[in-house]
Each structure stands twice: as structure tokens, then as C-alpha cells.
Scaffold this active site. Structure first.
Site, PDB file in Angstrom:
ATOM      1  N   LEU A 520      -0.906   6.430  11.888  1.00  0.00           N
ATOM      2  CA  LEU A 520      -1.197   7.871  11.938  1.00  0.00           C
ATOM      3  C   LEU A 520      -2.639   8.143  12.344  1.00  0.00           C
ATOM      4  CD1 LEU A 520       0.546   9.041   8.639  1.00  0.00           C
ATOM      5  CD2 LEU A 520       1.362   9.413  10.960  1.00  0.00           C
ATOM      6  N   GLY A 521      -3.485   7.202  12.058  1.00  0.00           N
ATOM      7  CA  GLY A 521      -4.880   7.401  12.413  1.00  0.00           C
ATOM      8  C   GLY A 521      -5.712   6.264  11.871  1.00  0.00           C
ATOM      9  N   ARG A 522      -6.963   6.212  12.292  1.00  0.00           N
ATOM     10  CA  ARG A 522      -7.843   5.198  11.731  1.00  0.00           C
ATOM     11  C   ARG A 522      -9.252   5.724  11.626  1.00  0.00           C
ATOM     12  NH1 ARG A 522      -7.847  -0.127  14.230  1.00  0.00           N
ATOM     13  NH2 ARG A 522      -5.597  -0.032  14.425  1.00  0.00           N
ATOM     14  N   GLY A 523      -9.947   5.228  10.638  1.00  0.00           N
ATOM     15  CA  GLY A 523     -11.315   5.677  10.446  1.00  0.00           C
ATOM     16  C   GLY A 523     -12.131   4.557   9.850  1.00  0.00           C
ATOM     17  N   SER A 525     -12.859   3.765   6.910  1.00  0.00           N
ATOM     18  CA  SER A 525     -12.416   3.089   5.697  1.00  0.00           C
ATOM     19  C   SER A 525     -11.094   2.354   5.864  1.00  0.00           C
ATOM     20  CB  SER A 525     -12.313   4.105   4.560  1.00  0.00           C
ATOM     21  OG  SER A 525     -11.515   5.191   4.972  1.00  0.00           O
ATOM     22  N   GLY A 526     -10.421   2.564   6.956  1.00  0.00           N
ATOM     23  CA  GLY A 526      -9.180   1.833   7.148  1.00  0.00           C
ATOM     24  C   GLY A 526      -8.209   2.524   8.075  1.00  0.00           C
ATOM     25  N   VAL A 528      -4.410   4.219   8.729  1.00  0.00           N
ATOM     26  CA  VAL A 528      -3.397   4.951   7.973  1.00  0.00           C
ATOM     27  C   VAL A 528      -2.038   4.834   8.665  1.00  0.00           C
ATOM     28  CG1 VAL A 528      -2.815   7.180   6.951  1.00  0.00           C
ATOM     29  CG2 VAL A 528      -5.191   6.603   7.383  1.00  0.00           C
ATOM     30  N   LYS A 542      -2.761   4.010   3.397  1.00  0.00           N
ATOM     31  CA  LYS A 542      -4.004   3.575   4.030  1.00  0.00           C
ATOM     32  C   LYS A 542      -4.357   2.174   3.584  1.00  0.00           C
ATOM     33  CE  LYS A 542      -8.323   5.399   5.202  1.00  0.00           C
ATOM     34  NZ  LYS A 542      -9.003   6.663   5.186  1.00  0.00           N
ATOM     35  N   ASP A 636     -18.576  11.935   3.739  1.00  0.00           N
ATOM     36  CA  ASP A 636     -18.153  11.899   5.134  1.00  0.00           C
ATOM     37  C   ASP A 636     -17.319  13.135   5.471  1.00  0.00           C
ATOM     38  OD1 ASP A 636     -17.992  10.990   7.706  1.00  0.00           O
ATOM     39  OD2 ASP A 636     -16.548   9.396   7.298  1.00  0.00           O
TER      40      ASP A 636
END
Ligand code: NAG
Ligand code: NAG
Ligand code: NAG
Ligand code: NAG
Ligand code: NAG
Ligand code: NAG
Length: 802
Positions: A520-523, A525-526, A528, A542, A636
Site C-alpha cells: 500500500l505504501g512505504r516510508g 519506518s517500513g 505497508v 506495516k 514526522d
């Protein structure tokens, strides 16, 4: 004839009674020692390192109690009291350690109000550095003490004082004790009803992250601020670490809190509370009233009711109409005598006169009409209609997530329009309710927002709320019978007020996500992934990278994050921690993140949506900063971390992660972060300085996001006419000019084509500017949320609609 020498002697005698000349109180006394209440400035005993004192404390007008307290606490908060609730007279009372070995508290007329019931020659009484008042037998070296105050706790535990099987902490009708099934609970036992309210009665023991397998039934607060109970409860004070003087107390409002002593001021600061939401404690608002916890605790009377006692919400609200006498026959049919007024998103727990699922609204209404004792009915919109006719209206709770309404039965001729919402505590707050709504962006239609007087209103308001927060206490309510209330599984929305938090195995999450298939996404911290739990619930999973600390630490941190619960924060359903594998399970939020809408070329958000997102985000952050006992700084805040629901409500994601990835300085409001977090373009300037970070970093980032919501593009991508990147200071200068001129239109996102509310836009820019100030001048998120709320055109509170 009185000689000079006699009066001098008298003077000297009097002087010897005064505190300055008396020797410091000993830490141990033998038989025959006594202290009279007139001498209450003196302590009876002081522990060897002077941490604790014991003696007489004023407990009211001419009333005293014999207590132990932290010497350094300015208000001498008792941590133990002999015969709590039965103070002695301020004249002639005394405490005596008798020659027969008994400690006795005697009232003015000599009656023993309290006794230690010890006897024996050679006993001594001492106050230990732990705060334990002990009567011991020096000849019986190491044997058990005949009596110690730790065996008889009152409302407080101090570090190292155990709470065990046969003990309880008591405050009025509330108590903290081990239940028969080994679980530590909070019980309300009032004159009318009795019920358990913590941990959530709505969940199973396991669902509350407790266990009933360990029968040792012992709980202790340790010297570092960790409170551990044998039923798996593990909580941490927000100022975790040694060297702080703490206490865990059941307060008169039914909540249990850990307090830390400020050694400088002698004041207490709350560093943990069992219930983050004051409305979940019983008795806050009394009968016929509802409790709402935004922007702080607020009670309000139902339509048709007014406060019974202007000073005291515990006394609830009384009807402004004549109540029907049910033992008298009525001439007219009920339909001709009553009407119903809706209070949305509100429920009253317990006291149901019946329960029927799958009925129509009309049927439910009819049921209530036909029951004379019915004062209201609750009708829920989830799935099939669920109907609860109500008798008594206790424990009212208004929450934006609640999927039902309560319908108040009122005499048909009762005029509710005469009763305005201003009977509530928020009078004077309305921000120009007749002001412009959405207008075409012509400057002529602008109305100048009112100036700073608004802030003074807010502070007055905040004071009122503060006072209300203090006015809690005990009456009766809540689940009359847990069976009759809230069948589980029915109400996803209802769950918001309870904790439904669990630990998953890696296997479960692997299966749920189809082996981490759909990203679904990434950032930072990890990554998802989308997942579906066995009950069909869609979740976001996540996989965390870069998590410090062991399993236990992670678990403890998760139980903190898992309790955080607010409509504008992404709900955490659970976690998994197996070795290096650390995963979080979140609620799935349908509409992607704010950046995908705000900065997209093919779609945009309406002004109304934007404002709601701005307000929701502010509320979520305010909750993290202020209502969660100041232990969560997001670190953040950016559009990518603001998720949107189907209705475009904001939900902040990724909070609590800053704490997970480090654990060194757990300061109360500022933490020492070892490495920079955050995202360029949203980071407060102090990140670059070597200073402890506090919640104001989020305020800064929020200011940037808020501005982006108004202008519809990234601040970091703003260019000057010459194509150069605009410095922050230049941006601020532009904003200042806009605010000064009041001409906001050129700044607002052109895609809105003038469809915006200039009053709100100007307020947003103003707030944004103040967020960019140096950090001591920035407002708090609470201030911001309040200002935005005041300027929200729609009444955020349940409107009384018939
Ligand atoms: C002493 O005073 C208390 C309360 O002031 C009273 O309840 C008690 O009966 C009195 N006892 C005697 C012996 O007078
Ligand atoms: C039960 O709880 C006590 C105290 O927390 C702990 O020391 C003990 O190990 C626990 N026993 C089991 C079987 O988990
Ligand atoms: C104690 O209180 C003072 C004054 O409010 C404050 O400046 C200080 O930071 C506090 N200390 C702690 C450890 O909270
Ligand atoms: C609440 O309302 C009911 C009638 O609906 C009334 O009988 C009761 O006395 C009220 N409670 C208080 C505290 O006034
Ligand atoms: C209600 O009506 C009954 C019968 O008429 C009467 O005895 C009773 O006193 C009334 N109660 C009240 C509170 O008025
Ligand atoms: C619920 O309502 C239906 C009719 O709508 C009725 O037949 C049924 O008996 C009711 N059940 C209860 C428990 O009141």
C-alpha cells in the site's frame, strides 16, 4: 501577681513548641511517644533520608488525619492515612505509641478512632525510607513486623509497596483490587448500581491484554516508574527512569494515575492514567446529561433538561417539564402527548427496558411511547436497526464515532427551540455564526476576523474546562447488566471507546497479507501491506524496520500505543513481535493520503473537505500531545502521514514510531532523539540544533501542512519570480503581508476557483505563520485546534434536531 521570670518562662515554653527550635523528628520512636494535634507543624517521624514524613495533616475545617506523606510535596499529599474518611478534631486529639506496644489515634474526647492492634514490650515504631510505617520488635531480628502501613494501603501505592490479594485501594465508591479471576480491576460500587469499568468490560481478559492464569495477584510500582501486575498489565510512567518520587493513586474521579513529584516546585505531575478518556469514568456528568471529551471534558444537559445544580455536574440535569406519574391513568393516547428529540452520536449505557434488534425506527419509537417508564430510546444505524428503550439516563457519552442516536421523550408541547445550546459551557465561543459561508472570492465580501479577544475567550474557556475536569466524582451508572448492553461484534464504531488490541503471530499476518503481496505504501519506518483478517476485516500491516529494543520493551511500548484512541488517529489493532520481526496492524483507511489529493493534477479537495482535514489533523495531534499525557510526539507530520477516510476525515498515521526507534532519554515533554527524524520541508529548524526535541516540532510541521492545504502545493517547491527556491523567511514575509492586507484570495489554491471561506483561510494562514515562529512562540496543538474549531462554520456539537 505575675513576676517577670514567670512570663519569660512561659515565653520560652511557647517558643519550644514552635518548629524552629524543635529538634528534627526522629525516624524511630520507642513506647510512650506521643504527638498532639495542636503540634501538627511538627512531624511525628521522618524517614532516615527524609523522603517521607508522618504526622498530622489538615483534612478539613478543624479536622486532621494521621498520615504519611512525601516530605518534598508542597501540598503534603497523603500516601497513607490511619482511618481515612474519619478525621479527628483539631483540638485535643493525639497519636500515641503506647507502652503496651499499640499505636493509637485518639479523638478529642479520648476515644480511640484507630489502633494498630499491636501489643508487646520493647516494640519500636519507625518510618522507613520506602514510606512504610513499621511497628517492629528489635529482639526478633529479621522476623515479620507485627504491623506495617504497607499492609493497609488507603488510596495510594508508593514504589515497592505491593498491592496483593486481600488489599484494595479505595476512593469513595471506586476501588482497585484483584478480582476472583486474578485480574486487577477498577470497580464502581455505588448506592444504586455496581460495575467494573477497567479494564474494559466490553472485552475478554485476553482482549484487554491481561491474563487470568497467574494467581499470584501482586502488583508493584517500581523505582523506575514501571507498574507491573501479575495479570500481565505493564504500564510505564511517561518520565520513566530512576530518581523520581512517584505514587500511584486512585483518585476521587475513579481514575488511577501515576504522579511524579517535581523536586523543585513540590508539585505533582500525572505521568500515566488508567483511562485516557475521562468520559469512560463513571459519574462525571450525572443523570440526564452527556459527556463529551473534546476539546477537553464537557458535560451537557439533554434537550428538555437543565443542570440540577449550577456548580456540580455530578448532580446531573433535571427535567424542565412535568414528569408523568406512571401510576396514574392518562386520558390522551401517548402519541398525542409525547414527541422525540434526537441527540446524534450519543448513547447512554445500561438501564435498558428491553432490547430488540432488527426493528424499524417507527417500531422502536412506538415501543418507547407505550412504556410509561421509557424516557428515551437509543436507535443504532449499524446494519439492522437496534433498539434500546431506556428507563434511567445515566452515563451519557457523545462520541463522533458512535453509530447511533438517542431520542429523548418530551411532552409534545415542550418548546426545545427556546432552549439553546448555549446552556452548555461553551457560551461566548461562537465564531461569528452569521458570518459569511462560502463566498465568491471578491475582497468586498471579506469580513475581518475578530482580533485577539478570541484568544482571551479561549483562555477563559480553557479555564472553565479545567474546572470541569476537576469536577468529577461518584454517582451511579454504566452497565446495569453487561448482557443488556452492547452485544459485541455489533458495533465497530462503538469499539472506539474500548481497547481491542491483540498480539498476532507472524504466521497469521503472513496469511492475512497473502505473503505480503499487496503493497500500500512505504516510508521511513517500513513498508505497508494490505491484509484481510479471518473475520473479513481489512487491515494495513506495516513491517517495521529499524526497531530498537527487545521483545519486552516493544510489548510495553505497544500497549501504550495500542491504547491511543482518537477518531483522527489511525487505530492500531495489534502487533506482532517475533525476534527481529516487528509488525503493526492498523485500521485500513480507504482514501489514500492527503498528498495524493492535495498535490494531484487530476483531482482536488473542496474547501469544506480541506478545512475538515486541517481541523481533524489538529485534533489528532492535540490528542497525542495533550490528552495522552504528553508522551507522544509524532516527529514526522506531513501530508503523506495524513490518511483520509471515505468521508475525507483525517486520520494521522505513524504516530508513536519515533518512540519505538529510540529509547534513551524518556524525558517528560522533551526527548533526546539520537538521530534526526522527519522529512525535509516539514522539519522544524531546531532539528538542526543540538537541543532536546519537544512537541513544538509537530506544531511547526503542522503549520507547513496547513499552509499547503490552503495553497494546494508544496511549500518547499515555491519559487520566486526568478525561478529560485523561496526561503522559509521569504515565505513567512509573504504570509505576513497577506495577513496584514487581509487579501487572502491570491494565496488560495486556484483550483478552488474562489469557492472558499476567506475568514477560515485567513485564520489558517495566521495559524500557519505562528507555527513557523521560534519554538517558544509557537502555539500548542490544543490552541490551534480550538481556534479552528471556533471558526468552523458547522456546529461540531450534536445539534438538537427534532
Ligand atoms: C467522642 O467523639 C466522637 C465524635 O466526636 C463521638 O462519636 C463519640 O461518641 C465520643 N465518645 C465519647 C465517649 O464521648
Ligand atoms: C506470575 O506473576 C508473577 C509476578 O508478576 C511473576 O513473577 C511470575 O513469574 C508469574 N508466573 C507465571 C507462571 O507467569
Ligand atoms: C518542575 O517545575 C518547574 C516549574 O514549573 C519546571 O520548570 C521544571 O521543568 C519541572 N521539572 C520537572 C522535572 O518536571
Ligand atoms: C432525570 O430525568 C428524570 C425524568 O426523565 C427524572 O425523574 C430524574 O429525577 C432526573 N434526574 C435528576 C438528577 O434530576
Ligand atoms: C402518582 O399517582 C398515584 C395515584 O394517583 C399517587 O398515589 C401518587 O402519590 C402519585 N405520585 C406522585 C409522585 O405524584
Ligand atoms: C422484537 O420485535 C418484534 C416485532 O418487531 C417482536 O415480534 C419481538 O417479540 C420483539 N422481541 C423482543 C425481545 O422484544
Amino acid at each position: 501577681m505575675l513576676g517577670k521570670s514567670t512570663s519569660l518562662a512561659l515565653l520560652i515554653f511557647l517558643h519550644s513548641l514552635s518548629p524552629c527550635s524543635s529538634a528534627p523528628a526522629p525516624s524511630q520512636l520507642g513506647a510512650g511517644s506521643t504527638l498532639s494535634v495542636e503540634d501538627h507543624v511538627r512531624s511525628f517521624l521522618v524517614s532516615p533520608d527524609a523522603t517521607f514524613s508522618c504526622g498530622f495533616l489538615e483534612a478539613g475545617e478543624n479536622a486532621f488525619s494521621f498520615s504519611v506523606w512525601y516530605t518534598g510535596s508542597a501540598d503534603k499529599t497523603a500516601v497513607w492515612t490511619a482511618s481515612p474518611g474519619a478525621p479527628v478534631n483539631g483540638r485535643g486529639s493525639r497519636i500515641t505509641f503506647r507502652h503496651d506496644g499499640g499505636l493509637a489515634l485518639a479523638d478529642a474526647n479520648g476515644t480511640a478512632v484507630w489502633e494498630s492492634k499491636t501489643s508487646g514490650g520493647g516494640l519500636v515504631i519507625s518510618l522507613l525510607d520506602t514510606g512504610n510505617l513499621v511497628i517492629s520488635d528489635p529482639s526478633n531480628n529479621g522476623g515479620p513486623a507485627p504491623w506495617q502501613s504497607f499492609d493497609w494501603p488507603t488510596d495510594t501505592l508508593v514504589p515497592s509497596q505491593p498491592l496483593t490479594k486481600h488489599m484494595k485501594l479505595v476512593a469513595g465508591y471506586f476501588s482497585l483490587y484483584y478480582d476472583n479471576d486474578n485480574v486487577l480491576r477498577l470497580l464502581y460500587d455505588g448506592p444504586d448500581t455496581s460495575s467494573i469499568y477497567w479494564p474494559s468490560p466490553d472485552n475478554t481478559v485476553f482482549g484487554n491484554a491481561r491474563t487470568n492464569y497467574n494467581s499470584s495477584r501482586i502488583a508493584v510500582l517500581d523505582d523506575t516508574g514501571v507498574f507491573l501486575s501479575s495479570d500481565n498489565l505493564a504500564v510505564r510512567a511517561s518520565d520513566l527512569g530512576p530518581g523520581v518520587k512517584r505514587r500511584l493513586t486512585i483518585d476521587p474521579d475513579g481514575n488511577v494515575r501515576i504522579y511524579s513529584l517535581n523536586a523543585t516546585t513540590g508539585g505533582w505531575k500525572v505521568t500515566w492514567a488508567a483511562m485516557a478518556q475521562p468520559c469512560s469514568v463513571h459519574g462525571v456528568c450525572g443523570q440526564n446529561a452527556t459527556c463529551e471529551y473534546w476539546p477537553g471534558l464537557r458535560c451537557s444537559c439533554l434537550p428538555g433538561y437543565e443542570m440540577s445544580d449550577r456548580e456540580d455536574w455530578r448532580k446531573g440535569c433535571k427535567p424542565m417539564f412535568g414528569v408523568t406519574n406512571c401510576s396514574q391513568d392518562q386520558a390522551a393516547a401517548p402519541e398525542e402527548r409525547f414527541k422525540f428529540v434526537r441527540v446524534p452520536q450519543t448513547d447512554f449505557y445500561g438501564y435498558d427496558l428491553g432490547y430488540n434488534s432488527s426493528v424499524t425506527f417507527e417500531h422502536c419509537k412506538k415501543l418507547c411511547l407505550e412504556m410509561c417508564l421509557c424516557t428515551a430510546f437509543s436507535y443504532r444505524l449499524t446494519g439492522i436497526g437496534v433498539c434500546y428503550p431506556k428507563g434511567t439516563l445515566f452515563n451519557g457519552y457523545t462520541s463522533p464515532n458512535f453509530p447511533g442516536s438517542i431520542y429523548i421523550k418530551l411532552p409534545i408541547d415542550f418548546d426545545t427551540s427556546a432552549q439553546s445550546v448555549s446552556a452548555r459551557s461553551s457560551e461566548g465561543l461562537a465564531c461569528n455564526p452569521n458570518g459569511p459561508k462560502i463566498v465568491q472570492g471578491s475582497p468586498d465580501t471579506f469580513r475581518r476576523p475578530r482580533n485577539n479577544t478570541k484568544w482571551s475567550y479561549l483562555y477563559a474557556f480553557a479555564t472553565v474546562l479545567g474546572v470541569l475536569d476537576v469536577i468529577f466524582i461518584a454517582t451511579s451508572w454504566w452497565f446495569l447488566s453487561s448482557k443488556q448492553s452492547i452485544p459485541s461484534s455489533l458495533e465497530a464504531g462503538y469499539r472506539m471507546v474500548t481497547g481491542q488490541f491483540r498480539r498476532f503471530t507472524y504466521r497469521e499476518l503472513k496469511d492475512a497479507t497473502g505473503n505480503f503481496k499487496e503493497e500500500l505504501g512505504r516510508g521511513g519506518s517500513g513498508v505497508v501491506y494490505r491484509g484481510v483478517l479471518d473475520k473479513g476485516k481489512v487491515v494495513a500491516v506495516k513491517k517495521l524496520t529499524n526497531v530498537a529494543g527487545g521483545d519486552e520493551e516493544f510489548w510495553a511500548e505497544m500497549t501504550v500505543i495500542g491504547r491511543i484512541n482518537h477518531i483522527n488517529l489511525v487505530r492500531i489493532w495489534g502487533f506482532c513481535s517475533q525476534g527481529k520481526r516487528k509488525l503493526l496492524v492498523y485500521e485500513y483507511v480507504e482514501n489514500e493520503s492527503l498528498d495524493r489529493h492535495l498535490f494531484a493534477t487530476d483531482r482536488t479537495l473542496s474547501w469544506r473537505e480541506r478545512y475538515r482535514i486541517a481541523l481533524g489533523t489538529a485534533r489528532g495531534l492535540a490528542y497525542l500531545h495533550h490528552e495522552c499525557l504528553e508522551w507522544v510526539i509524532h516527529c514526522d507530520v506531513k501530508p503523506e502521514n495524513i490518511l483520509l477516510t471515505r468521508e475525507f476525515d483525517a486520520k494521522i498515521a505513524d504516530f508513536g514510531l519515533a518512540k519505538l526507534s529510540k529509547r534513551d532519554g524518556a524525558g517528560d515533554s522533551s526527548m533526546q532523539l539520537t538521530h534526526m527524524r522527519g522529512t525535509t520541508g516539514y522539519m522544524a529548524p531546531e532539528w538542526a540544533l543540538n537541543v532536546p526535541i519537544n512537541a513544538k516540532v509537530d506544531v511547526y510541521s503542522y503549520g507547513i501542512v496547513l499552509l499547503e492545504i490552503v495553497i494546494g502545493s508544496r511549500i518547499s517547491e515555491q519559487r520566486t519570480a526568478g525561478g529560485e527556491r523561496l526561503e522559509m523567511s521569504q515565505t513567512a514575509e509573504v504570509l505576513r503581508q497577506v495577513v496584514a492586507s487581509g487579501d487572502i484570495a491570491p494565496l488560495v489554491d486556484g483550483r478552488l476557483q474562489g469557492q472558499f471561506n476567506p475568514r477560515q483561510a485567513l485564520e489558517m494562514v495566521r495559524i500557519s505563520l505562528s507555527c513557523m515562529e521560534e519554538r517558544s512562540k509557537r502555539p500548542t496543538m490544543d490552541d490551534i485546534a480550538k481556534v479552528l474549531m471556533v471558526c468552523d462554520d458547522e456546529d461540531e456539537h450534536p445539534a438538537y434536531r427534532s
